[in-house]
Scaffold this motif. Structure first.
Motif, PDB file in Angstrom:
ATOM      1  N   VAL A  76     -10.465  -4.096  -6.250  1.00  0.00           N
ATOM      2  CA  VAL A  76     -10.330  -2.895  -5.419  1.00  0.00           C
ATOM      3  C   VAL A  76     -10.968  -1.711  -6.134  1.00  0.00           C
ATOM      4  CG1 VAL A  76      -8.649  -1.358  -4.365  1.00  0.00           C
ATOM      5  CG2 VAL A  76      -8.186  -3.790  -4.484  1.00  0.00           C
ATOM      6  N   LYS A 110     -11.619   1.820  -7.714  1.00  0.00           N
ATOM      7  CA  LYS A 110     -10.625   2.577  -8.480  1.00  0.00           C
ATOM      8  C   LYS A 110      -9.825   3.548  -7.638  1.00  0.00           C
ATOM      9  CE  LYS A 110     -11.189   2.935 -13.404  1.00  0.00           C
ATOM     10  NZ  LYS A 110     -12.503   2.739 -14.009  1.00  0.00           N
ATOM     11  N   SER A 111     -10.525   4.297  -6.768  1.00  0.00           N
ATOM     12  CA  SER A 111      -9.797   5.327  -6.045  1.00  0.00           C
ATOM     13  C   SER A 111      -8.874   4.730  -4.986  1.00  0.00           C
ATOM     14  CB  SER A 111     -10.775   6.319  -5.426  1.00  0.00           C
ATOM     15  OG  SER A 111     -11.855   5.627  -4.865  1.00  0.00           O
ATOM     16  N   PHE A 112      -9.049   3.467  -4.676  1.00  0.00           N
ATOM     17  CA  PHE A 112      -8.167   2.858  -3.683  1.00  0.00           C
ATOM     18  C   PHE A 112      -7.058   2.041  -4.329  1.00  0.00           C
ATOM     19  CE2 PHE A 112     -11.225   3.852  -0.355  1.00  0.00           C
ATOM     20  CZ  PHE A 112     -10.383   4.047   0.721  1.00  0.00           C
ATOM     21  N   GLN A 113      -7.061   1.954  -5.645  1.00  0.00           N
ATOM     22  CA  GLN A 113      -6.082   1.063  -6.275  1.00  0.00           C
ATOM     23  C   GLN A 113      -4.654   1.525  -6.021  1.00  0.00           C
ATOM     24  OE1 GLN A 113      -7.411   0.589 -10.296  1.00  0.00           O
ATOM     25  NE2 GLN A 113      -8.937  -0.878  -9.617  1.00  0.00           N
ATOM     26  N   ASP A 114      -3.737   0.584  -6.085  1.00  0.00           N
ATOM     27  CA  ASP A 114      -2.306   0.804  -5.858  1.00  0.00           C
ATOM     28  C   ASP A 114      -2.010   1.292  -4.450  1.00  0.00           C
ATOM     29  OD1 ASP A 114      -1.698  -0.091  -8.338  1.00  0.00           O
ATOM     30  OD2 ASP A 114      -1.694   1.893  -9.252  1.00  0.00           O
ATOM     31  N   LEU A 115      -1.508   2.537  -4.358  1.00  0.00           N
ATOM     32  CA  LEU A 115      -0.985   2.947  -3.059  1.00  0.00           C
ATOM     33  C   LEU A 115      -2.011   3.064  -1.946  1.00  0.00           C
ATOM     34  CD1 LEU A 115       1.965   5.288  -3.827  1.00  0.00           C
ATOM     35  CD2 LEU A 115       1.970   3.235  -2.448  1.00  0.00           C
ATOM     36  N   PRO A 116      -3.155   3.708  -2.178  1.00  0.00           N
ATOM     37  CA  PRO A 116      -4.078   3.831  -1.042  1.00  0.00           C
ATOM     38  C   PRO A 116      -4.399   2.492  -0.381  1.00  0.00           C
ATOM     39  CG  PRO A 116      -4.798   5.213  -2.826  1.00  0.00           C
ATOM     40  CD  PRO A 116      -3.640   4.446  -3.352  1.00  0.00           C
ATOM     41  N   ILE A 117      -4.651   1.467  -1.185  1.00  0.00           N
ATOM     42  CA  ILE A 117      -5.001   0.189  -0.573  1.00  0.00           C
ATOM     43  C   ILE A 117      -3.779  -0.408   0.120  1.00  0.00           C
ATOM     44  CG2 ILE A 117      -4.584  -1.362  -2.535  1.00  0.00           C
ATOM     45  CD1 ILE A 117      -7.504  -1.522  -0.110  1.00  0.00           C
TER      46      ILE A 117
END
Lengths: 435, 201, 277, 192, 316
Positions: free
Chosen positions: D163, D165-172
């Motif tokens: 994924v 970087k900016s979408f990692q964890d919560l955004p994704i």
């Protein structure tokens, strides 16, 4: 209908058996041989000779007191030049005896024994003294294999003549040219183990070998031996797959084939047993297929300990810019980086040019599931690969990583060209290290 | 120093984008800007009052039953807001539906009560509450603005049109649940992207 | 109005009594010291203490105070803080750092293709370096470091001494066992790990230790000894005078940089970067 | 019986409590990292939701309605639910410490889980009977667990995903939830 | 002695690559695409081109933003093409472009690109368009008229007015509907091609279509009508067999197909939409991680089939 029984999964790589039609040729005696003192599974041998000593072909030059071991013999007559650390073709560094040929070709033989009158103990001792190990690649001392542990009853012997790996034809030629010796060898194995059922499994792409072997069995007149035609599929020659196909038995995870009463031996081993018993010849030569990108691929009867480059030279040298020299077949073989000597289990030297040697670029896994479909063990290689990469080894155990036999089918079919086998091997090593 | 208590809720510890609290009403009522404003005013009132009261009584409340006590205090204020809105803005009350009484279980309010007000002084708690509610308001109104704009094809707050209709066929999906999740995902990703860029420098 | 009060009152009493009864019945004892110790621990969950996470160590520490010595990662202040919580006094704790004992100078014996991690490469024909003990340079240790103290540039490794706490996570990750945990006071170290004979080493590596014993002779305090063809420094005796370093002809012994701004623990090696990635 | 089926299907699929009503989002994103803890949380929620529906119904019908105390339902419900959850918490903590550890801080958050309160309020709003309320509560819990399980499966797989970087964890996780909600629109407009 | 290459075994690889598979899928879609263009006119061609270009462009931009290399592996082309094939013929081009962009950006690139997405991007694109512009997405043109005369799809006719369309029209594609879904025969040709090449597993389409037929028959519907009408064939052969978003085990694929089949029938009979193939596959996509986790092949030499393997000991 037994013919159509097979094992789960498997692949059909192009068989590339370019040497199938070439009779076995005797190779030239090399100027030097390097006899490694550790060519088998088990304890390494200790040298019995000193530097400068003269040895005859067939003379025992290394042995060990350990039960799981096999002695080594000089394959040529000559002088011991040095005893030093050598690179072995399976990637280890072991002690080796370098012998310089004296061209006199003196040989030492043991006395032939008659299996009909000899005791089992005698035959087993002979097999050990002749230094016979599994010639299919495992190199497990045969005398040990023929002495199953207390309480384990062997009821069937399967002779492995499937030779499912692409390129290799050594066993194929052997079955064509010396079928009687093989059948006699099986007879000895069955006698030693008191077994009256024996199978010789041969893949059905070697119709001629099946025919020859059937004729030989008829000539021998042993009713217990049956030549079994196997479906052509890789890894048919792997013990588990072979047992599953021939007997429809499964080796339980984590145990050996003798636990289910089966003994699997390679055809070349049977021939070596025959030679040791009937002719008193120790294991000092074997058939090696030298193939791939050499000028003239050949099946050569070579002295054990011959350096690879000598054999390649004998086949006319490299055809083009060489990339890889593989000891063994294209699926399971080990890529070499130097001029190593052959050992007892070396059945093939495969030369690949630089173009074919390049590992294709690895892409992201698309979860096509092809690796799952072909895995003969029923594992999920793609998941194992991802878990191993992420170093999540405990979860690897949930997915039975230790049951993987590294046949390479998954890596072969992977459209993303992921080195699955290496990652699984890495996971297995890490798990073993942690224990 | 004190200003910090106020501003941290707005940016550094924005309850929605950084603490990821109080998502339920944020996503549920952010279909329209006016709903979002009504909701955030309600939260503002409840948060400020409950924070102040809880920090006033922080030494009186026995720790074993503190959570039920906080909840009763919060619930009382929520009931006040509920009745007030029912009386003065019945239409908004109707539209907010069960999400208005559900302020009582808004994680922001209980979270601040537990983590902040029950430990700090009254004035600090007040500032914290104001900051947090402003942060909440900015976030929810921002999300609502995105969603309403895309789903109505124009930008309008209450009846004041700011940008007249720019498309005849706006996306209906933005009023639906997927649109809500998507909006917050994109905003959070954008914030993260900026943070990564900043760190990279 | 009256009803409301009554209803709330009754409910309150019923639930209050119920909860009070239940809380007495179902009490689970939790030591709040665990929480406080967990907060003081570094939180890297590096596993060097033998526990999978800092919290587990905290739980163990409450039972057996001296286990706190297991944590190599916490700084002096938090260590004292934990001692305070536990009400114990321990002497000055040992502080350690990790150093990579290889100059990465060995020649290659073949071209390796495959998974680009050290552990995987080490399994293929004993690694692609001619020296069996040489660093393979894919940076398994870098990935293993929970504190990002290791950095890889080409085939060389740099330990950030401000970040490194000697937890040993990298030691575990290195298939070659090249990483040594030494006392933080170390001034010089031997950047080779090969016990091979000098002749073998000299053939394949310009910067390897050949066991010539020149350093041993140069040292006044007998802090450096050649054992098993490799020089070993006893940091208990070493005063960091650097005599051994000057005596070494091959540049195997190098200084450990302690300056605040110098990230490198290893000086620049002349060999050009080969492959990376 | 027909009626109950409609309630059940409605609560599980058509108006899924998470994906359509936006209730219980905190645990939905918080506890969905592993399937095992998602299952634990899901069962806890099913249990609490069913019981909460059963308990709040008589209080609402026999206590609040007769005395015209409807305005107090928020306060009453939350007190009842809070007490109940605290009890459950104590029980799990005592007898299932492993489960307690896995659920972590989210168990106390069931108290403030708007899904449970929301279901109680919905029961009151829709005027369901006692059985209807219980079925609704139970089905809503099932719906919650279903969404949570699917989400946990997705997030477990995302651990291997590359994924950005900016979408990692919560955004994704939010993007996944959006797409999941999009898939759940299959059930919108479903009539039995 | 030359410097040799050493790599772990195996030393030969099959010649099947990602690109080869992707382009085979595109080839398999040619008959369907041709039928679409033949039946619904040249506007369809524009829709297809728009979708593909938009998909490629979005992928390029997204990968650049992520700082990665753009690889022309054909997957974005497939997403664009498949999306176009399940759109109504008369859809405005800008909507098609947005749909493709949405599909690539959110359903694929946000998850990390090829191989990591959970949901089938093309179907997400379609679902997104259905949710966003329901009217435009349900405006069908009559085949072979080449102007926008709106009609209902066979399933719509059946659901609203209980009119069944003749089988021959359904098989050939002479009915209104999405660009690529109308001609069952053309899809079958492509599907059989892929199965013959062993690029897709026959289990998914067979279990999917089979379930729909059996269930329809059991519920007193016309099974042949239900499997021929709507986008079942397109979905079963090209969407439900998408590697990335479907289970990796053979048994898992059967479960996938059966589950999707059930959902299709449920949606068609009692759902709010006349067609449910798109949603059924998306829903099963969501179930795929769970299926993969619990449906595993039996390991050689291991007797018992163990479900819920790894979660067994985690509770305590």
């Amino acid at each position: 209908m037994l013919k159509f029984r097979t094992f789960r999964g498997g692949i059909h790589p192009p068989d590339s058996k370019i040497t199938a039609g070439k009779p076995i040729e005797k190779a030239k005696i090399p100027a030097n041989v390097i006899i490694l003192l550790h060519q088998h599974v088990g304890a390494p041998c200790k040298p019995l000779v000193k530097e400068g000593e003269k040895v005859k072909a067939g003379q025992k030059i290394g042995d060990s007191d350990s039960f799981v071991s096999a002695p080594v013999h000089s394959s040529i007559s000559g002088v011991v030049k040095e005893i030093s650390t050598q690179q072995s073709p399976i990637g280890r560094e072991v002690q080796g005896i370098v012998i310089e040929s004296d061209v006199r070709a003196e040989s030492a033989r043991m006395e032939a024994i008659d299996p009909a009158t000899a005791s089992k103990r005698e035959i087993l001792t002979r097999i050990r003294e002749a230094g016979i190990v599994g010639l299919g690649g495992a190199a497990f001392p045969t005398s040990v294999k023929l002495s199953p542990p207390e309480g384990k009853e062997i009821d069937t012997v399967i002779l492995n003549g499937s030779e499912c790996e692409p390129y290799i034809t050594a066993d194929h030629r052997l079955m064509l040219e010396q079928p009687d010796k093989i059948v006699k060898g099986v007879g000895i194995i069955m006698n030693v183990l008191d077994v009256d059922k024996g199978f010789i499994g041969i893949e059905d792409n070697k119709k001629d070998a099946i025919k020859r072997m059937r004729e030989a069995v008829e000539r021998e007149g042993d009713e217990g031996i049956e030549v079994f035609s196997l479906k052509t599929k890789y890894p048919q020659g792997e013990a588990g797959s072979l047992i599953k196909t021939v007997l429809n038995r499964e080796t339980p995870s984590g145990s050996h084939s003798y636990d289910i009463g089966v003994l699997v031996q390679n055809v070349a081993t049977a021939k070596a047993i025959h030679d040791a018993v009937y002719e008193g010849a120790p294991l000092i030569e074997r058939v090696v297929t030298v193939t791939g990108d050499v000028k003239e691929p050949k099946n050569l009867l070579t002295r054990i300990g011959t350096p690879f480059y000598d054999l390649i030279e004998e086949c006319g040298g490299f055809k083009s810019d060489v990339g890889k020299i593989v000891c063994g077949g294209s699926m399971l073989g080990v890529a070499e980086f130097g001029n190593v000597p052959t050992i007892k289990s070396t059945g093939c030297i495969l030369v690949l040019d630089r173009e074919k040697s390049k590992t294709p670029e690895e892409r992201a896994c698309v979860r096509c599931g092809m690796c799952v479909d072909v895995c003969p063990t029923g594992l999920m290689p793609t998941i194992l690969e991802k878990l191993a990469r992420a170093r999540r080894f405990e979860e690897c155990m949930d997915y039975h990583i230790l049951d993987c036999m590294e046949c390479g089918s998954c890596a072969y079919v992977c459209p993303s060209k992921i080195p699955i086998v290496q990652l699984i091997r890495y996971g297995k090593e890490e798990i073993k290290r942690r224990e | 120093m004190k200003l910090d208590e106020l501003t941290k809720g707005v940016f550094k510890q924005n309850p929605i984008f950084y603490l990821v609290l109080g998502l339920c009403p944020t996503l549920a009522v952010s279909t329209r800007v006016d709903n979002a404003l009504g909701m955030s005013l309600g939260v503002f009132f409840v948060l400020v009052c409950s924070n102040v009261i809880i920090s006033l009584f922080k030494h009186r409340i026995p720790p074993q039953v503190r959570i039920p006590c906080f909840i009763v205090i919060i619930a009382s204020f929520v009931t006040i807001v509920d009745l007030f809105m029912h009386g003065y803005a019945p239409e908004l009350h109707e539209r907010l539906g069960i999400y208005l009484p559900l302020i009582v279980v808004n994680c922001i309010i209980l979270g601040r009560a537990e983590a902040f007000a029950s430990k700090k002084s009254v004035f600090d708690s007040f500032l914290d509450a104001v900051g947090m509610s402003i942060g909440f308001m900015l976030a929810i109104v921002g999300i609502a603005l995105c969603r309403e704009t895309l789903s109505s094809g124009k930008i309008a707050i209450f009846d004041y049109t700011i940008v007249p209709t720019f498309t005849q066929s706006p996306s209906v999906m933005m009023t639906l649940p997927p649109g809500a999740f998507l909006t917050i995902a994109v905003i959070m990703a954008m914030i993260k992207y900026k943070a990564i860029r900043k760190e990279g420098r | 109005m009256i009803e409301a009060v009554i209803v709330m009152g009754v409910l309150g009493i019923v639930f209050g009594v119920g909860l009070a009864y239940a809380s007495g019945k179902l009490e689970v004892h939790v030591d709040e010291r665990v929480e406080r110790i967990t907060e003081l621990l570094p939180g890297g969950n590096c596993g060097a203490c033998g526990f999978p996470a800092c919290r587990e160590l905290a739980e163990a520490v409450v039972k057996d105070h001296y286990l706190i010595n297991n944590c190599r990662a916490c700084n002096e202040d938090s260590w004292l803080g934990i001692c305070n919580i536990l009400g114990i006094e321990l002497g000055r704790r040992k502080q350690e750092i990790a150093l990579v004992a290889c100059s990465c100078d060995s020649v290659d014996k073949f071209e390796y293709e495959g998974v680009r991690t050290c552990a995987a490469a080490a399994l293929v024909m004993g690694g692609f370096k001619a020296c069996k003990h040489a660093c393979l340079g894919f940076g398994d240790c870098v990935h293993a470091c929970p504190f990002s103290a290791l950095e890889r540039r080409g085939y060389q490794y740099f330990v950030d001494l401000r970040k490194c706490i000697g937890c040993g996570a990298c030691v575990d990750a290195c298939p070659r066992g090249l990483i040594k945990i030494v006392d933080k006071s170390a001034e010089v170290f031997v950047r080779c790990n090969s016990p091979d004979k000098g002749k073998v080493v000299a053939k394949i590596c310009e910067k390897g230790c050949i066991g010539c014993k020149l350093c041993e002779k140069a040292c006044e305090r007998e802090a450096i000894k050649v054992e098993n063809n490799i020089a070993v420094i006893d940091y208990g005796l070493c005063n960091g005078c650097g005599a051994c370093m000057e005596a070494c002809k091959f540049g195997t012994i190098v200084p450990v940089f302690h300056a605040e701004d110098a990230v490198d623990s290893t000086p620049k090696v002349t060999r050009t970067e080969k492959k990376s990635g | 019986m027909e009626n109950l089926l409609v309630i059940a299907v409605g609560a599980i699929f058509v108006n899924n409590i998470v994906l359509s009503r936006f209730l219980g989002l905190c645990p939905f994103f918080g506890v969905s990292k592993k399937t095992s803890s998602a299952l634990g949380m899901g069962s806890a929620v099913i249990f609490v939701m069913t019981c909460a529906s059963a308990i709040t119904w008589p209080i609402y019908t026999y206590l609040l309605l007769p005395f015209n105390l409807e305005f107090m339902r928020t306060v009453t419900f939350i007190v009842v639910i809070a007490t109940f959850v605290q009890l459950i918490e104590m029980v799990i903590r005592k007898y299932k410490p492993g489960l307690y550890k896995a659920l972590g801080i989210y168990l106390p958050l069931i108290t403030t889980n708007c899904a449970i309160m929301g279901v109680a309020l919905l029961n009151a709003e829709e005027g369901y009977s006692l059985i209807g309320s219980v079925v609704n509560g139970f089905s809503a819990g099932i719906g919650f667990t279903l969404a949570l399980l699917l989400m946990s499966g997705i997030r477990e797989r995302l651990e291997f995903a590359d994924v950005p970087k900016s979408f990692q964890d919560l955004p994704i996780a939010f993007v996944s939830a959006a797409l999941l909600a999009l898939a759940f629109m299959a059930f919108s407009g479903m009539r039995l | 002695m030359p410097e040799l290459i050493v790599s772990p075994s195996p030393h030969i690889r099959s010649d099947v690559s990602i690109e080869k598979i992707m382009y085979s899928v595109i080839i398999a879609l040619i008959p369907t695409t041709a039928c679409g263009i033949y039946f619904f006119g040249v506007h369809v061609l524009y829709v297809i081109i728009t979708c593909i270009l938009s998909a490629l462009f979005t992928e390029y931009v997204a990968l650049r933003l992520m700082g990665r290399k753009f690889v022309m592996d054909g997957s974005a082309v497939i997403t664009g093409l498949l999306l176009a094939l399940c759109l109504p013929p008369g859809l405005p081009l800008w909507m098609a472009a947005i749909g493709a962009a949405f599909a690539i950006a959110f359903a694929k690139c946000a998850f990390g690109g090829l191989g990591h997405n959970i949901f089938n991007p093309a179907l997400i694109g379609r679902a997104f368009l259905t949710a966003s512009w329901p009217v435009a997405m349900t405006t069908w043109t009559k085949p072979l008229t080449y102007d926008a005369i709106t009609t209902a799809t066979p399933l719509g006719l059946w659901k609203m007015q209980n009119i069944a369309t003749p089988y021959i029209n359904l098989a050939l594609g002479n009915v209104s509907g999405c660009i690529g879904e109308t001609s069952a025969l053309a899809i079958l040709i492509g599907g059989v091609f892929l199965i013959a090449k062993r690029y897709i597993d026959w289990r998914t389409p067979v279990s999917y279509i089979g379930t729909v037929a059996v269930l329809a028959f059991a519920l007193g519907q016309d099974p042949l009508f239900h499997i021929l009408a709507g986008s079942l064939f397109l979905g079963a052969f090209f969407m439900a067999t998408d590697y990335v978003t479907t289970p990796i085990t053979r048994n898992g694929r059967i479960i996938f197909g059966v589950g999707a089949g059930v959902i299709v029938v449920v949606i068609r009979l009692i759902g709010g939409y006349p067609e449910g193939v798109c949603f059924s596959i998306l829903l099963m996509n969501a179930f795929t991680p769970l299926i993969d986790r619990h449906v595993r092949p039996r390991v050689y030499g291991v007797k018992r089939k163990r479900f819920f393997v790894s979660s067994a000991n985690e509770g305590d």
